[in-house]
Design an enzyme around this catalytic site. Structure first.
Site, PDB file in Angstrom:
ATOM      1  CB  SER A 494      53.316  46.348  29.674  1.00  0.00           C
ATOM      2  OG  SER A 494      52.769  45.306  30.430  1.00  0.00           O
ATOM      3  CG  ASP A 579      45.345  46.879  29.047  1.00  0.00           C
ATOM      4  OD1 ASP A 579      45.437  45.637  29.156  1.00  0.00           O
ATOM      5  OD2 ASP A 579      46.325  47.642  29.119  1.00  0.00           O
ATOM      6  CG  HIS A 611      48.675  45.269  27.686  1.00  0.00           C
ATOM      7  ND1 HIS A 611      48.546  46.091  28.783  1.00  0.00           N
ATOM      8  CD2 HIS A 611      49.910  44.711  27.787  1.00  0.00           C
ATOM      9  CE1 HIS A 611      49.637  46.022  29.518  1.00  0.00           C
ATOM     10  NE2 HIS A 611      50.483  45.203  28.929  1.00  0.00           N
TER      11      HIS A 611
END
Length: 641
Positions: A494, A579, A611
């Site tokens: 991330s 995602d 994600h």
């Protein structure tokens, strides 16, 4: 609010990472299968009558819901999910539970109901492309009359409305319509939706109504840098109107404190607890005593400030019985039988039941009994000064038994970025340490927990001062002699994936290799592809990252994909197709840019993942590839002649 939980923050999403043991550990300490297998038993929850435990266990390589009688060791499976891991679970009555499950990594969570005998398993939110979260439970006399308050973006993808869902029939009614700017709802102790936080540009506002038949009124506004989060109403049995609430607030101070706020005078009335070093992280409330028993905060570790003498004495007794100060209560502190969870930096943790009247402590289970803690590495808190004098805190994990000199290093920046790394067990950190790597985790500026000034020091500093903190941490480790300067890798997910790309791009001589896991590659395209339910907070995102119009040149300057030609070291990228936070295009465009430069970048793309990977087989693929890539390009890197 449901009284067997202190706050809804305890509805934790459990993530489990695994790997196949196809590479031997360099230190010969622990096998990778044992280290990163699915835990045997986790997420225990005690029924309201304290006779039954609900928990998650693996079945068909997915975490499923099981039931276990108190006093017994055998459990019975009551769900059969083969596609997705079951996530949070919650007791409604002694016979009924609800649980949530994701849908292919899209984060469009569904809420299910199931009976303890496994019958009646039903999706209460069977909608496509809708995100559902449990807000509260409305009690009733009969089981089928119970109603759930669920927030969903069913009516408008950008707004989470509150719906009332009948547990017995699944009938669903719009209960409170979002005016379009509310991103947080708060119920009182009887389940009435009485307060909310609305977003007005970069500012936020507190909305309040005396009862559900009245309209919400804006009663306070807070500046962009201030935090004010209502967490529960004060408890006043029999009252027709509740005029105070507990809130986490840093209004007028640097650190987030637990306060009471008067909804009539519209003023903070009491600071229950504030810490000079850190924001508060949680609190424990007793409905029996109608008071706060303890407040926690986190510096190098989680610490507790006790506000109730009796609770402090019991906690001290449990410290001694458990021989561990790292434990917490799951559920209400008012019960005669308490469910406890212990943890540490070398264990998934263990679960216990404590009978207060009998002063009896019984272990229920170890989450991963195959792990030998003696073979795992210690996580140590560290700190250093950044180039501009800011103190940066973090954690350093050294390989078990290795001399702390000239080690290969993986710097592992956390995601968020408004989050933080904490002391505790991380299968990922232990995996890297078992392969002979020192692991450096940094709470760079912009991380939460260290106060208002520290978190906002990261505003519009992606790739700049935030990245400098990471660079300074690597150089600090090199100067100490711990790190081999030619064998340092950067790996993160991330925002940590963005930091990986920024490190490889803007400090290309510092790293021997990098691994970007679901990280943004362009700040401009990232900001243009936010999930619809983040739209309310777009102005706040612009405050944190930058405005695509006003700050376009800055965002271009610090978008790694636009500077891919500066990368010198090997890079690996991993991405989930579904995602919703960092779209697949972020990774696609980085890979395309590098391949246009004739750079071969290993790219792992997984279907039905979001994600981060959650499915066992995909996690195994990823971690196997990660270790192979790092060992080849970092640990076993051939030095230039």
């Amino acid at each position: 609010m449901p009284q067997d939980h202190v706050t809804r923050a305890q509805l934790v999403l459990f993530l489990y990472r695994t790997i196949s043991a196809q590479e031997e550990t360099s230190q010969g300490t622990v096998s990778l299968d044992d280290l990163l297998r699915l835990p045997d038993k986790v997420a225990f929850r005690l029924s309201p009558d304290s006779t039954t435990l609900a928990l998650l266990q693996p079945w068909e390589n997915r975490m499923n819901l099981y039931i276990q009688k108190v006093g017994e060791t055998q459990s019975t499976r009551i769900t059969s999910s083969k596609d997705e891991n079951i996530q949070s679970l919650y007791w409604i009555t002694d016979k009924v539970l609800v649980y949530s499950v994701d849908n292919g990594g899209t984060e469009n969570t569904h809420i299910h109901v199931v009976h303890v005998d496994g019958t009646g398993d039903r999706d209460l939110t069977p909608y496509t492309n809708v995100k559902a979260d449990l807000l509260d439970v409305l009690p009733a006399q009969k089981e089928d009359d119970f109603e759930l308050l669920i927030t969903m973006n069913k009516r408008d993808p950008k707004a989470m409305d509150v719906y009332r869902v009948k547990l017995g029939t699944g009938d669903t009614f719009l209960h409170v319509q979002n005016p379009g700017n509310v991103d947080y709802w708060q119920t009182d102790n009887w389940g009435r939706v009485r307060a909310a936080i609305a977003v007005d540009g970069e500012e936020t506002s507190l909305l309040y109504r005396e009862d559900e038949d009245k309209a919400f009124e804006k009663i306070a506004s807070f500046a962009a840098n201030d935090t004010f989060i209502p967490v529960m109403f004060t408890y006043n049995p029999g009252a027709t109107a509740i005029d105070q609430l507990y809130a986490v607030s840093n209004v007028g101070r640097d650190k987030e404190a637990l306060v009471t706020y008067d909804l009539k005078t519209r003023k903070e009335t009491e600071v229950i607890y504030v810490n000079d070093e850190a924001d508060i992280s949680n609190f424990i409330y007793s409905f029996k005593k109608r008071s706060v028993l303890a407040v926690s905060y986190e510096t190098d570790n989680v610490h507790v400030k006790y506000l109730d003498k009796e609770f402090e004495e019991m906690s001290n007794q449990l410290d001694a019985k458990l021989q561990n100060t790292h434990w917490g209560i799951i559920g209400s502190p008012d019960k005669d039988v308490l469910l406890l969870h212990t943890g540490g930096d070398k264990s998934y943790g263990s679960y216990y039941l404590y009978d207060r009247k009998m002063d009896k402590l019984d272990k229920i289970a170890d989450s991963n009994p195959n792990l030998d803690e003696k073979k795992l590495a210690d996580m140590k808190p560290i700190s250093f000064k950044s180039r501009d004098g800011l103190t940066i805190h973090g954690y350093l994990t050294l390989p078990k038994g290795a001399a702390a000199t000239k080690l290969p290093v993986v710097v592992n920046p956390h995601g968020g970025p408004r989050a933080r790394d904490s002391w505790g067990y991380s299968s990922e950190v232990q995996l890297l340490a078992s392969q002979g790597y020192a692991v450096l985790q940094l709470n760079y500026r912009g991380s939460t927990g260290y106060g208002k000034a520290f978190v906002h020091a990261g505003d519009k500093q992606w790739g700049q001062a935030m990245q400098n903190d990471i660079t300074d941490g690597v150089n600090w480790l090199i100067e100490r002699g711990t790190a081999d300067p030619e064998r340092v890798a950067i790996y993160g997910a991330s925002y940590g994936g963005y930091a990986t790309l920024a490190g490889m791009t803007f400090t290309p001589d510092l790293y021997a290799a990098g691994v970007d896991y679901v990280g943004p590659s362009s700040l401009l395209t990232f900001l243009n592809s936010l999930p619809p339910y983040w739209e309310i907070g777009r102005s706040q995102m612009y405050q944190q990252v930058g405005d695509p119009v006003k700050d376009k040149k800055m965002l271009q300057a610090y978008s790694p994909v636009l500077h891919a030609d500066q990368i010198k070291a090997p890079l690996m990228i991993a991405q989930g197709v579904n995602d919703p936070r960092v779209k697949r295009t972020e990774s696609d465009q980085m890979v395309t840019a590098l391949r246009k430069l004739d750079v071969d970048v290993p790219y792992m793309l997984k279907m039905f993942e979001g994600h981060g990977y959650s499915k066992l087989e995909n996690e195994r693929d990823f971690y196997q590839a990660l270790i192979h890539f790092l060992n080849k390009n970092v640990k076993n890197k051939k030095k230039a002649a």
